[in-house]
Each structure stands twice: as C-alpha cells, then as structure tokens.
Design a protein around this motif. Structure first.
Motif: not given
Length: 443
Positions: A153-181
């Motif tokens: 059910a959590s996938l059906l809701k709009r999710q805004r994920v904030a990562f506070v990290l030292r380095a950003e990789g390609q890992l999460y860009r693969s998932v980003s879309g209108s419902r999951l940012q």
C-alpha cells in the motif's frame, strides 16, 4: 522507465525471500551458493587463486580462509570481474568526492559500473564497484524494506524520500518518478542550510547518519516522516530517543562498502539480509560476534568469505515477532579496532567494547556529547561537550564505576573540550589509538 519497472519487480520479488522457516532459508542459500561460487571462481582470478592455494573445491567454500579489506584492496585488479584496475576506479570515485558530482560511471565489456568510496574510518579506505543489474536489485530490496508499512500500500501513496549522505550514487535515481521522489542532501554543506532544505522537503521517509540527523534537529529542522532510517553509524539509545521525539519512529539499516547486510522488518527489528548474504561468525569475548560474509548475488566485486571489522550482538532466544526466519541483530556494537585494551586489577589485559563505555558515559549528568580515546596502555582521553567541572566530575565518576565493575585496574583520565569532527566524517565516540603493537597514538 525500464529501470523503474525492473526495480519494482525486484521489490515485489523480495516477498519470495522472506522465509518463515529456517530450513527453507538455508536450502535457498545453498542453491544460490552453488551457482554463484562456480561463476565467481571462473571469472575472478584472485578468487580462483584463493581456492587453489587452499586446495579446496568450490563446493568447500565454507572452509575457505577469510580475507579482510586490506587483502581485498591489495588484490582488487584480479578480484573484480569487470577487468577494472583499482587506479581507474579510485580516480573516478575521488573525482566525484571532490566535484560532488556522483553521476559518472565506468563502461566495461560487462556493462556500466557505478563506483564509490567508503569513509575510511578503519584506516583503509575501501572502494565499491556495482553493476547496473546489481544496482537495480539493490534498489528494489531497499524500496521493499524501507518504505513505511504496510506493503505494498505504501507504493500507492506519494512518497518523498530525503537522504542525508556524504555521497550520492546512481542507486536511487533508478526508482524516482511521480509517486516516488528522492532528494539527496549533501551532509558536507553547512548544517543550517541542510536543516532548512530538510524542512522544505517534507519527507515521508528520512535517512541519514544519526549524529547528522540529530544536529539537523538541534538546528531547527522541522520534519515529520513516517519513518526515520539510521545509516552509516552506530545507532545509540540517546540518539534514537531524540530522533523519535523530534522526527518520528526510527529503524536502522546495516550497510557497508561490503554490501547491504541487515534491514528492518515490519516490526522495526534489524534482521540479517540472509536471503542474499551468507553469514558466518567469529566469537569474541563477552558474547559478541564478528561477521564473515559471502554475498550470494554480487558479481562485479565478489565478497567471498570476507571478514568485517564490525562487532555485533545477535539476539538470543526464538525468532522475531514478525515471523521471519532470518537472524536478528540486537545491537551493532561498533568496530573491533575501537575496542579498548586496558589493564585488569589482576595484572592482565581486558578488552572493553565501545558500547560498554558509551553506556557509562550516557549516564553522566549534563553531558551532551563526548569522545573517549585510549592513547596509552592505561590512559583515556575524554573530550566533553560541555567541558565543565561538573561534567568532568560526572563523566569520571560514571566511567570509573563501570570500569571497576568490569575488573579494570588503574587507569588515568585526562580531559579536554570536544572539537567537532570534519564534515562528512563518521562519528566514533569511542576510539582506540593505542595497542601493544601500535603504541602512542597511531591512528
């Protein structure tokens, strides 16, 4: 779009690996290991050499002598299966750290490779190499385990994920879309700026090192995510309490350069990622364990019988209330090389684990933050915030009482104000800067 569908398929597929019976989980590991080890031994010259030198067949992989990070780094060119020299990987990863642009990848006959660096807190900076297929599978697992329940059910809701990290990789860009940012907040930026950006992001899920998240909270960050995910550092009780009071419910992930090692179940407990990683353990004094991992999926940079420097306390007794058969971590204690080596009252030497010191220091009245470092055979340097007569007295009283209960002999204490760690450095409240073979403050 194709990447997003692949990640979603992996996320949905994770449900197949949530075993309820231990025997079924172990049979699954055996099936994965049989295929994976044959492939790795055929494509990783260094791994094949390890088996040959040990006169072991691939089927005897559990008896293979383990290696640690220095051996992995020293043999990286022949260990990885993408044909990449360590020099090239380090150049790309270090350039990304300096420019703060983490988009570059390396093209190989095996496909696109994402690279990055560990923080190097152990003194040996590690490098990780992940293929596109591994990246998408990793993202699917993270998506499945970290989004606030209930699933799916959590996938059906709009999710805004904030990562506070030292380095950003390609890992999460693969998932980003209108419902999951996804929003990457670079922890090397000034804390007031980060706090303002975090407040503006209104995340439904917030992830970052607990010391950084607590600093943002103290700087006035206003966020109310459904779940806070602690990563990269030991999650201590005082940080958990502060983050839960200020932001929301807290869970933790155990992840390192060596892989995705443990994830929170729906009840919030930390389970070993045994559907994808096989764990052996070396017993340490006091009931603690040091893991030796074999990643059963990772091929670009194989992790076969790889000894970690971490110290864990596994949960005792029966299974978790969630019903999963994977073993549960009671506590990630810290690094073995941060264990103190102090004289006992009987004239021998005692190992004092970091969480023992932390438990004592956390009871010192008026103390907000500290660092405890062993700098000689029988000397501890305590750096305190605030550094006052009362906090020095309280810290000395609590620590000495705890050490006395453990049977530690005469130990001298000295005090100083606590200086902030450089931006991007993992917090280590307890540090070992002396051992019998490495005297006087070697780091």
């Amino acid at each position: 779009m194709l990447d997003r569908l692949t990640v979603l398929a992996h996320a949905l597929g994770e449900g197949r690996w949530m075993f309820r019976e231990r025997a079924a989980l172990e049979r699954h590991q055996e099936r994965l290991a049989a295929e994976h080890l044959r492939w790795v031994a055929a494509h990783s010259p260094y791994t094949a050499e390890r088996f040959q030198q040990s006169t072991l067949s691939v089927g005897q992989w559990r008896d293979l002598p383990p290696i640690s990070k220095p051996e992995m780094m020293g043999n990286f060119d022949r260990l990885n299966t993408a044909g990449l020299p360590l020099k090239t990987v380090l150049e790309v990863a270090r350039r990304a750290e300096v420019t703060r642009d983490f988009t570059p990848t390396l093209s190989t006959p095996s496909g696109e490779m994402t690279v990055g660096l560990s923080s190097g807190t152990s003194g040996t900076q590690g490098v990780f190499l992940v293929s596109r297929a591994e990246r998408l599978q990793w993202a699917g697992a993270v998506l499945r385990w970290l989004l606030p329940p209930p699933w799916p059910a959590s996938l059906l809701k709009r999710q805004r994920v904030a990562f506070v990290l030292r380095a950003e990789g390609q890992l999460y860009r693969s998932v980003s879309g209108s419902r999951l940012q996804f929003q990457f907040l670079d922890l090397l930026r000034p804390v007031p700026e980060l706090a303002a950006d975090l407040s503006a992001a209104h995340p439904t899920l917030l992830a970052g090192p607990p010391s950084v998240l607590r600093a943002l909270l103290d700087a006035g960050a206003d966020a109310h995510p459904a779940r806070v995910v602690s990563v990269a550092e030991v999650l201590e009780d005082d940080d958990r309490a502060a983050l839960e009071a200020g932001f929301g419910p807290v869970v933790q992930v155990y992840q390192a350069t060596e892989g995705l090692l443990a994830l929170p179940c729906p009840h919030g407990h930390l389970h070993l990622n045994e559907a994808h990683v096989h764990f052996d353990f070396e017993a340490l004094p006091g009931g603690y364990q040091r893991p030796i991992i074999t990643d059963l999926r990772r091929r670009a940079q194989p992790m076969i019988r790889h000894r970690l420097d971490d110290v864990l306390l596994l949960a005792e007794g029966g299974g978790c209330t969630c019903g999963l058969a994977s073993r549960r971590i009671e506590r990630v204690v810290g690094r073995q090389d941060d264990a103190l080596n102090l004289p006992s009252s009987a004239g021998t030497r005692l190992t004092v684990w970091p969480d023992f010191v932390r438990a004592a220091m956390n009871t010192a009245a008026g103390l907000r933050e500290y660092r405890a470092e062993q700098t000689d055979a029988a000397h501890l340097q305590l750096s305190l915030e605030p550094d006052t007569v009362s906090t020095r007295t309280a810290a000395a009283r609590e620590l000495r009482a705890a050490l006395d209960r453990l049977g530690v002999g005469a130990v001298t204490l000295s005090f100083s104000p606590l200086l902030a760690d450089p931006l991007g450095t993992k917090r280590r409240r307890v540090r070992q800067r002396w051992t019998p073979s490495r005297p006087h403050g070697a780091d």
